[in-house]
Design a protein around this motif. Structure first.
Motif, PDB file in Angstrom:
ATOM      1  N   PRO A  68     -59.353  32.312  42.506  1.00  0.00           N
ATOM      2  CA  PRO A  68     -60.809  31.180  44.082  1.00  0.00           C
ATOM      3  C   PRO A  68     -60.432  32.429  45.143  1.00  0.00           C
ATOM      4  N   ASP A  69     -60.893  31.506  45.811  1.00  0.00           N
ATOM      5  CA  ASP A  69     -61.257  32.701  47.572  1.00  0.00           C
ATOM      6  C   ASP A  69     -60.248  31.748  47.912  1.00  0.00           C
ATOM      7  N   ILE A  70     -60.319  30.407  47.679  1.00  0.00           N
ATOM      8  CA  ILE A  70     -59.647  29.610  48.855  1.00  0.00           C
ATOM      9  C   ILE A  70     -58.831  28.059  47.442  1.00  0.00           C
ATOM     10  N   VAL A  71     -57.871  27.725  47.628  1.00  0.00           N
ATOM     11  CA  VAL A  71     -57.120  26.515  47.204  1.00  0.00           C
ATOM     12  C   VAL A  71     -57.022  25.828  48.495  1.00  0.00           C
ATOM     13  N   ILE A  72     -57.237  24.016  47.678  1.00  0.00           N
ATOM     14  CA  ILE A  72     -57.263  23.360  49.027  1.00  0.00           C
ATOM     15  C   ILE A  72     -56.657  22.047  48.116  1.00  0.00           C
ATOM     16  N   TYR A  73     -55.166  21.316  48.763  1.00  0.00           N
ATOM     17  CA  TYR A  73     -54.214  20.413  48.050  1.00  0.00           C
ATOM     18  C   TYR A  73     -54.916  19.589  48.799  1.00  0.00           C
ATOM     19  N   ASP A  74     -54.931  18.163  47.852  1.00  0.00           N
ATOM     20  CA  ASP A  74     -55.743  17.095  49.094  1.00  0.00           C
ATOM     21  C   ASP A  74     -54.888  16.175  48.603  1.00  0.00           C
ATOM     22  N   VAL A  75     -53.743  15.780  49.572  1.00  0.00           N
ATOM     23  CA  VAL A  75     -52.708  15.193  49.968  1.00  0.00           C
ATOM     24  C   VAL A  75     -52.068  14.138  50.191  1.00  0.00           C
ATOM     25  N   LEU A  76     -51.884  13.040  49.618  1.00  0.00           N
ATOM     26  CA  LEU A  76     -51.311  11.603  50.159  1.00  0.00           C
ATOM     27  C   LEU A  76     -50.224  11.997  51.084  1.00  0.00           C
ATOM     28  N   GLY A  77     -49.960  11.384  52.050  1.00  0.00           N
ATOM     29  CA  GLY A  77     -49.040  11.199  53.124  1.00  0.00           C
ATOM     30  C   GLY A  77     -48.385  10.432  53.640  1.00  0.00           C
ATOM     31  N   ASP A  78     -48.380   9.331  52.944  1.00  0.00           N
ATOM     32  CA  ASP A  78     -48.004   7.815  52.961  1.00  0.00           C
ATOM     33  C   ASP A  78     -46.082   7.805  52.868  1.00  0.00           C
ATOM     34  N   VAL A  79     -46.226   8.734  51.876  1.00  0.00           N
ATOM     35  CA  VAL A  79     -44.659   8.787  51.958  1.00  0.00           C
ATOM     36  C   VAL A  79     -44.628  10.795  51.787  1.00  0.00           C
ATOM     37  N   VAL A  80     -44.040  11.360  52.402  1.00  0.00           N
ATOM     38  CA  VAL A  80     -43.436  12.464  52.498  1.00  0.00           C
ATOM     39  C   VAL A  80     -42.132  13.037  51.892  1.00  0.00           C
ATOM     40  N   CYS A  81     -42.292  12.506  51.020  1.00  0.00           N
ATOM     41  CA  CYS A  81     -40.575  12.749  50.358  1.00  0.00           C
ATOM     42  C   CYS A  81     -40.701  14.291  49.001  1.00  0.00           C
ATOM     43  N   GLY A  82     -39.802  14.565  49.086  1.00  0.00           N
ATOM     44  CA  GLY A  82     -39.565  16.156  47.986  1.00  0.00           C
ATOM     45  C   GLY A  82     -41.490  16.417  46.527  1.00  0.00           C
ATOM     46  N   GLY A  83     -41.665  15.484  46.715  1.00  0.00           N
ATOM     47  CA  GLY A  83     -42.680  15.622  45.676  1.00  0.00           C
ATOM     48  C   GLY A  83     -43.999  15.817  46.377  1.00  0.00           C
ATOM     49  N   PHE A  84     -44.268  14.774  47.258  1.00  0.00           N
ATOM     50  CA  PHE A  84     -45.592  15.114  48.207  1.00  0.00           C
ATOM     51  C   PHE A  84     -45.660  16.048  48.881  1.00  0.00           C
ATOM     52  N   ALA A  85     -44.114  16.540  48.985  1.00  0.00           N
ATOM     53  CA  ALA A  85     -43.770  17.557  50.318  1.00  0.00           C
ATOM     54  C   ALA A  85     -43.954  19.166  49.850  1.00  0.00           C
ATOM     55  N   MET A  86     -44.149  19.142  47.748  1.00  0.00           N
ATOM     56  CA  MET A  86     -44.209  19.849  47.345  1.00  0.00           C
ATOM     57  C   MET A  86     -45.930  21.394  47.418  1.00  0.00           C
ATOM     58  N   PRO A  87     -46.533  20.901  48.141  1.00  0.00           N
ATOM     59  CA  PRO A  87     -47.725  21.545  48.319  1.00  0.00           C
ATOM     60  C   PRO A  87     -46.918  22.656  49.346  1.00  0.00           C
ATOM     61  N   ILE A  88     -46.495  22.247  50.568  1.00  0.00           N
ATOM     62  CA  ILE A  88     -45.630  22.566  51.808  1.00  0.00           C
ATOM     63  C   ILE A  88     -45.152  24.059  51.430  1.00  0.00           C
ATOM     64  N   ARG A  89     -44.679  24.071  50.337  1.00  0.00           N
ATOM     65  CA  ARG A  89     -43.501  24.653  50.232  1.00  0.00           C
ATOM     66  C   ARG A  89     -44.499  26.358  49.942  1.00  0.00           C
ATOM     67  N   ASN A  90     -44.364  26.998  50.013  1.00  0.00           N
ATOM     68  CA  ASN A  90     -44.568  29.127  50.109  1.00  0.00           C
ATOM     69  C   ASN A  90     -45.443  29.005  49.153  1.00  0.00           C
ATOM     70  N   GLN A  91     -45.400  28.829  48.134  1.00  0.00           N
ATOM     71  CA  GLN A  91     -46.059  29.603  47.043  1.00  0.00           C
ATOM     72  C   GLN A  91     -47.188  28.628  47.042  1.00  0.00           C
ATOM     73  N   TYR A  92     -47.584  27.754  47.441  1.00  0.00           N
ATOM     74  CA  TYR A  92     -48.997  26.563  46.755  1.00  0.00           C
ATOM     75  C   TYR A  92     -49.554  26.618  48.546  1.00  0.00           C
ATOM     76  N   ALA A  93     -49.683  26.464  49.443  1.00  0.00           N
ATOM     77  CA  ALA A  93     -50.214  26.429  50.571  1.00  0.00           C
ATOM     78  C   ALA A  93     -49.235  27.334  51.370  1.00  0.00           C
ATOM     79  N   ASN A  94     -50.521  27.351  52.248  1.00  0.00           N
ATOM     80  CA  ASN A  94     -49.150  28.526  53.845  1.00  0.00           C
ATOM     81  C   ASN A  94     -50.069  27.851  54.786  1.00  0.00           C
ATOM     82  N   GLU A  95     -51.083  26.872  54.573  1.00  0.00           N
ATOM     83  CA  GLU A  95     -51.352  26.204  55.874  1.00  0.00           C
ATOM     84  C   GLU A  95     -51.543  24.675  55.834  1.00  0.00           C
ATOM     85  N   VAL A  96     -51.363  24.104  57.184  1.00  0.00           N
ATOM     86  CA  VAL A  96     -51.449  22.553  57.187  1.00  0.00           C
ATOM     87  C   VAL A  96     -52.705  21.729  57.644  1.00  0.00           C
ATOM     88  N   TYR A  97     -53.214  20.994  56.972  1.00  0.00           N
ATOM     89  CA  TYR A  97     -54.143  20.559  58.359  1.00  0.00           C
ATOM     90  C   TYR A  97     -53.791  18.693  58.072  1.00  0.00           C
TER      91      TYR A  97
END
Ligand code: ADP
Ligand code: SF4
Ligand code: MG
Length: 247
Positions: free
Chosen positions: A116-145
């Motif tokens: 794909p040209d772009i991968v978009i993770y749609d993430v619940l942000g009520d709890v930003v524990c280690g699991g929910f913070a996973m997509p922030i890590r480099n190999q997954y997402a580079n940009e956060v909105y």
């Protein structure tokens, strides 16, 4: 390949925004993969004619040898859809579920196969524990909105998510690109969100008004971009798509 994560409080309009964004990107000619990371597992339903697709976690419960075709589905205009899924209520860890789902996508070489040209993770942000913070890590997402309105609770969640992104900043992980203001028509809304931006050192990246076409399209299992192509609202999502690709 661009990889972005879109966070926000539950019910704030993440999946609506993300699925319209995916649809918009696809009409601009991009190959898009959308990965729902919310136990609600309804991120992609408006790209799938209103249907819930099987989640990675559910499919994994049923059999060990799974293939990409079991967990990735082609939706509106070729958008590739996946849902991480969630644990049985009361048992297990939703964050762990996201990690398991990501590992599975990696193991099956989802990105290499679909390219794909772009991968978009749609993430619940009520709890930003280690699991929910996973997509922030480099190999997954580079940009956060972060999607927020002017409501207190959604701005509180936005502030927490921004702190989580900052935690990882020094390690060269994802960067916060800004807030997407999905209006709830709270009094003084733009000012309130601008004040939050000053506090957490970011900006309003895009403004999305409240519009009844969203629900109308949703009742039909569609995005606004699909159901009301020529509408002003559809153009607002197209503009968001263009801006994100320019970043
Ligand atoms: P989340 O994914 O953050 O939990 P959803 O995207 O499912 O939230 O949105 C929750 C509800 O809000 C949906 O029913 C959707 O129709 C509505 N909604 C979201 N954004 C808008 C908007 N800009 N205008 C009108 N309704 C909206
Ligand atoms: Fe898992 Fe996070 Fe919930 Fe803890 S807070 S159980 S790590 S999802
Ligand atoms: Mg959602």
């Amino acid at each position: 390949m661009k990889k972005i994560a879109i966070y926000g409080k539950g019910g704030i309009g993440k999946s609506t925004t993300v699925s319209n964004l995916s649809a918009a990107l696809s009409t601009l000619g991009y190959k898009v993969m959308q990965v729902g990371c919310d136990p609600k597992a309804d991120s992609t339903k408006n790209l799938m004619k209103g249907a819930f697709i099987p989640t990675v976690l559910d499919v994994l419960k049923g059999k060990e040898d799974i293939e990409l075709e079991d967990i990735i589905f082609e939706g509106y205009n070729g958008v590739l859809c996946a849902e991480a899924g969630g644990p049985t209520p009361g048992i297990g860890c939703a964050g762990r579920g996201i990690i398991t789902a990501f590992e599975k996508l990696e193991e099956l070489e989802a990105f290499e196969n679909y390219n794909p040209d772009i991968v978009i993770y749609d993430v619940l942000g009520d709890v930003v524990c280690g699991g929910f913070a996973m997509p922030i890590r480099n190999q997954y997402a580079n940009e956060v909105y972060i999607v927020t309105s002017g409501e207190m609770m959604s701005m509180y969640a936005a502030s927490n998510i921004s702190s989580a992104v900052k935690q990882f900043k020094s390690k060269g992980y994802a960067k916060l690109k800004g807030l997407i203001l999905n209006a709830k028509n709270v009094e003084n809304e733009v000012n309130l969100v601008e004040r939050l931006c000053t506090e957490i050192d970011t900006n309003i990246f895009h403004y999305i008004p409240r519009n009844p076409l969203v629900q109308e399209a949703e009742n039909d299992g569609k995005t606004v971009v699909e159901a009301f192509k020529e509408s002003e609202m559809s153009n607002i999502y197209i503009d968001l798509a263009k801006k994100i690709m320019e970043e």
